[in-house]
Design an enzyme around this catalytic site. Structure first.
Site, PDB file in Angstrom:
ATOM      1  N   ASP A 113     -13.032  -0.012  12.264  1.00  0.00           N
ATOM      2  CA  ASP A 113     -13.218  -0.018  11.065  1.00  0.00           C
ATOM      3  C   ASP A 113     -14.604  -0.531  10.446  1.00  0.00           C
ATOM      4  OD1 ASP A 113     -10.594   0.203   9.784  1.00  0.00           O
ATOM      5  OD2 ASP A 113      -9.703  -1.522  10.707  1.00  0.00           O
TER       6      ASP A 113
ATOM      7  N   ARG B   6       7.061  -0.176   2.375  1.00  0.00           N
ATOM      8  CA  ARG B   6       6.969  -1.249   3.205  1.00  0.00           C
ATOM      9  C   ARG B   6       5.645  -2.336   2.732  1.00  0.00           C
ATOM     10  NH1 ARG B   6       5.242   3.767   4.798  1.00  0.00           N
ATOM     11  NH2 ARG B   6       3.293   3.889   5.993  1.00  0.00           N
TER      12      ARG B   6
ATOM     13  N   CYS C  67      -5.951 -17.442  13.559  1.00  0.00           N
ATOM     14  CA  CYS C  67      -5.560 -16.412  14.909  1.00  0.00           C
ATOM     15  C   CYS C  67      -5.897 -17.519  16.053  1.00  0.00           C
ATOM     16  CB  CYS C  67      -6.439 -15.258  14.936  1.00  0.00           C
ATOM     17  SG  CYS C  67      -6.079 -14.164  13.546  1.00  0.00           S
TER      18      CYS C  67
ATOM     19  N   CYS D 167     -12.910  -7.530  14.203  1.00  0.00           N
ATOM     20  CA  CYS D 167     -11.993  -7.918  13.355  1.00  0.00           C
ATOM     21  C   CYS D 167     -12.038  -7.449  11.848  1.00  0.00           C
ATOM     22  CB  CYS D 167     -11.449  -9.495  13.228  1.00  0.00           C
ATOM     23  SG  CYS D 167     -10.175  -9.597  12.117  1.00  0.00           S
TER      24      CYS D 167
ATOM     25  N   ARG E 241       0.903  -1.094  -0.040  1.00  0.00           N
ATOM     26  CA  ARG E 241      -0.105   0.200  -0.191  1.00  0.00           C
ATOM     27  C   ARG E 241       0.788   1.208   0.041  1.00  0.00           C
ATOM     28  NH1 ARG E 241      -4.791  -1.082   2.550  1.00  0.00           N
ATOM     29  NH2 ARG E 241      -3.730  -2.549   3.920  1.00  0.00           N
ATOM     30  N   TYR E 242       1.992   1.395   0.885  1.00  0.00           N
ATOM     31  CA  TYR E 242       2.916   2.321   0.793  1.00  0.00           C
ATOM     32  C   TYR E 242       4.338   2.005   0.032  1.00  0.00           C
ATOM     33  CZ  TYR E 242      -0.391   3.327   4.666  1.00  0.00           C
ATOM     34  OH  TYR E 242      -1.458   3.479   5.740  1.00  0.00           O
TER      35      TYR E 242
ATOM     36  N   CYS F 159     -11.194 -11.919  17.245  1.00  0.00           N
ATOM     37  CA  CYS F 159     -11.771 -10.634  17.770  1.00  0.00           C
ATOM     38  C   CYS F 159     -13.220 -10.534  17.257  1.00  0.00           C
ATOM     39  CB  CYS F 159     -11.056  -9.525  17.600  1.00  0.00           C
ATOM     40  SG  CYS F 159      -9.254 -10.030  18.080  1.00  0.00           S
TER      41      CYS F 159
ATOM     42  N   ASP G 229      -8.143   4.075   9.146  1.00  0.00           N
ATOM     43  CA  ASP G 229      -7.634   3.415   8.053  1.00  0.00           C
ATOM     44  C   ASP G 229      -8.791   3.893   6.853  1.00  0.00           C
ATOM     45  OD1 ASP G 229      -5.356   1.456   7.480  1.00  0.00           O
ATOM     46  OD2 ASP G 229      -6.021   0.858   9.555  1.00  0.00           O
TER      47      ASP G 229
ATOM     48  N   LYS H 253      -3.579   5.179   5.942  1.00  0.00           N
ATOM     49  CA  LYS H 253      -3.884   5.670   7.230  1.00  0.00           C
ATOM     50  C   LYS H 253      -3.882   7.391   7.124  1.00  0.00           C
ATOM     51  CE  LYS H 253      -2.392   1.954  10.207  1.00  0.00           C
ATOM     52  NZ  LYS H 253      -2.096   1.083   8.929  1.00  0.00           N
TER      53      LYS H 253
ATOM     54  N   ARG I 235     -10.323  -8.057   9.465  1.00  0.00           N
ATOM     55  CA  ARG I 235     -10.166  -9.035   8.054  1.00  0.00           C
ATOM     56  C   ARG I 235     -10.942 -10.284   8.596  1.00  0.00           C
ATOM     57  NH1 ARG I 235      -4.110  -7.663   8.487  1.00  0.00           N
ATOM     58  NH2 ARG I 235      -4.043  -5.934   6.964  1.00  0.00           N
TER      59      ARG I 235
END
Ligand code: SF4
Length: 350
Positions: free
Chosen positions: A274, A95, A104, A111, A91-92, A108, A311, A318, A113
């Site tokens: 999100d 990185r 996981c 979440c 995205r950037y 959560c 985000d 971000k 994702r």
């Protein structure tokens, strides 16, 4: 009752006394869409006498997850828009995310994702997908940092992690490797010498970003796990999500940030929740988030100040959204500017 294995079904939750049998059918419907896992450590942290328990709220599914709202989206932060090869999000410029695994140790309920992780999710990269992902990193000399996320990369065995890290270590232009994880909190015993050796095996500067949202997650065992990582030379930062009913309280937020700093974990990001499907019961407004973040200023040490970020939906990256960084335009609408200088409406229109 203390569980000895992760709780994964509505039936498990009834048996553990975490949901009422009358809700089992609705929770089974939630489970058929979004994975459930509550590790024994997390189950033991839940106060069953408190119907508003902030740990339970993060991990015990709720029928409210079946309610979808128009602004929610399956890929709320737009990973797909920036994925040149499977497992990479670029995205950037400097990185990439390397998503080696979509599993996981806990799931959560908020979440971002949630459509990608879990048994019905995207799974683990195949050997050829991993080869292609690492080749992509090797071919792009502008990639300075690789962020292993997913899923939780620390669910991989030390041997598998070590293999991936050694391959990253052979790429000269990669200088920093970062892991995003909940393991030190939810399975602290897994942070042992083998895992630490694997995390460091790239030979690069190694960072671990710990995801925790409530001060009760920073148990003595979690703090000890973090200390083992930090004492080995790994740098730790935090990431938390601002969540209604979990940490949307100035005292709780202050205590969480202080707990990180006491543990030698520098507060890094505080995420605005999100627009993940079925998570509207967790979302507060940007205005409410700004007031909470402002409440930390002055009252709590400068070391304890996280950066409040959004985000931007669609994969635009971000934006800092603390008070003064963006202005409300009325009706709960904002214009946020991405790192390229492009403006986006939030919430997104249409
Ligand atoms: S640990 Fe991270 S990726 Fe896994 S369920 Fe929680 S928020 Fe999602």
């Amino acid at each position: 009752m203390t569980a000895h294995r992760p709780l994964r079904t509505a039936g498990d939750l009834v048996e553990a006394g975490l949901i009422d049998a009358s809700t089992e059918e609705a929770i089974s419907r939630v489970a058929s869409r979004y994975a459930i896992a509550i590790s024994p450590v997390v189950a033991g942290l839940i106060d069953r006498a408190d119907p508003q328990d902030p740990i339970a709220r993060q991990f015990v599914p709720d029928a409210a997850e079946l309610t979808l709202t128009p602004e929610e989206r399956a890929d709320p932060i737009g990973d797909g828009a920036h994925s040149p090869v499977t497992g990479i999000v670029h995205r950037y410029p400097d990185r990439v995310l390397l998503k080696a695994v979509h599993v996981c140790p806990v799931y959560c309920r908020f979440c971002f994702r949630r459509e990608m992780v879990g048994p019905q999710g995207l799974g683990t990269l195949t050997p050829s997908e991993l080869d292609a992902a690492i080749a992509y990193i090797a071919d792009h000399s502008e990639i300075w940092e690789v962020i292993l996320t997913g899923g939780d990369p620390l669910v991989l065995s030390p041997r598998r992690l070590g293999e991936i890290l050694e391959r990253l270590g052979a790429i000269d232009h990669v200088k920093v490797v970062r892991f995003h994880t909940r393991v030190p909190v939810v399975e602290p015993h897994r942070v042992d010498a083998d895992l630490i050796a694997a995390l460091k095996s790239s030979g690069k500067a190694t960072y671990v970003a710990l995801h925790a949202n409530h001060p009760r997650e920073l148990t003595p065992e979690a703090r000890a796990a973090a200390a083992r990582l930090i004492d080995s030379g790994i740098v730790m930062v935090s990431q938390s999500v601002l969540l209604k009913g979990v940490n949307d309280d100035p005292e709780v937020l202050a205590e969480l940030m202080r707990a990180f700093v006491e543990t030698r974990i520098k507060p890094y990001y505080l995420h605005h929740p999100d627009l993940a499907p079925g998570t509207s019961h967790f979302r507060l407004t940007i205005e409410e988030g700004q007031a909470l973040v402002a409440s930390l200023r002055g009252r709590v040490s400068g070391l304890c100040q996280p950066t409040y970020i959004l985000d931007i939906p669609g994969g635009h990256g971000k934006a800092v959204i603390s008070a003064g960084a963006i202005e409300a335009e009325g009706g709960g609408c904002y214009t946020v500017t991405d790192f390229r200088g492009n403006e986006h409406a939030y919430p997104p229109q249409g």
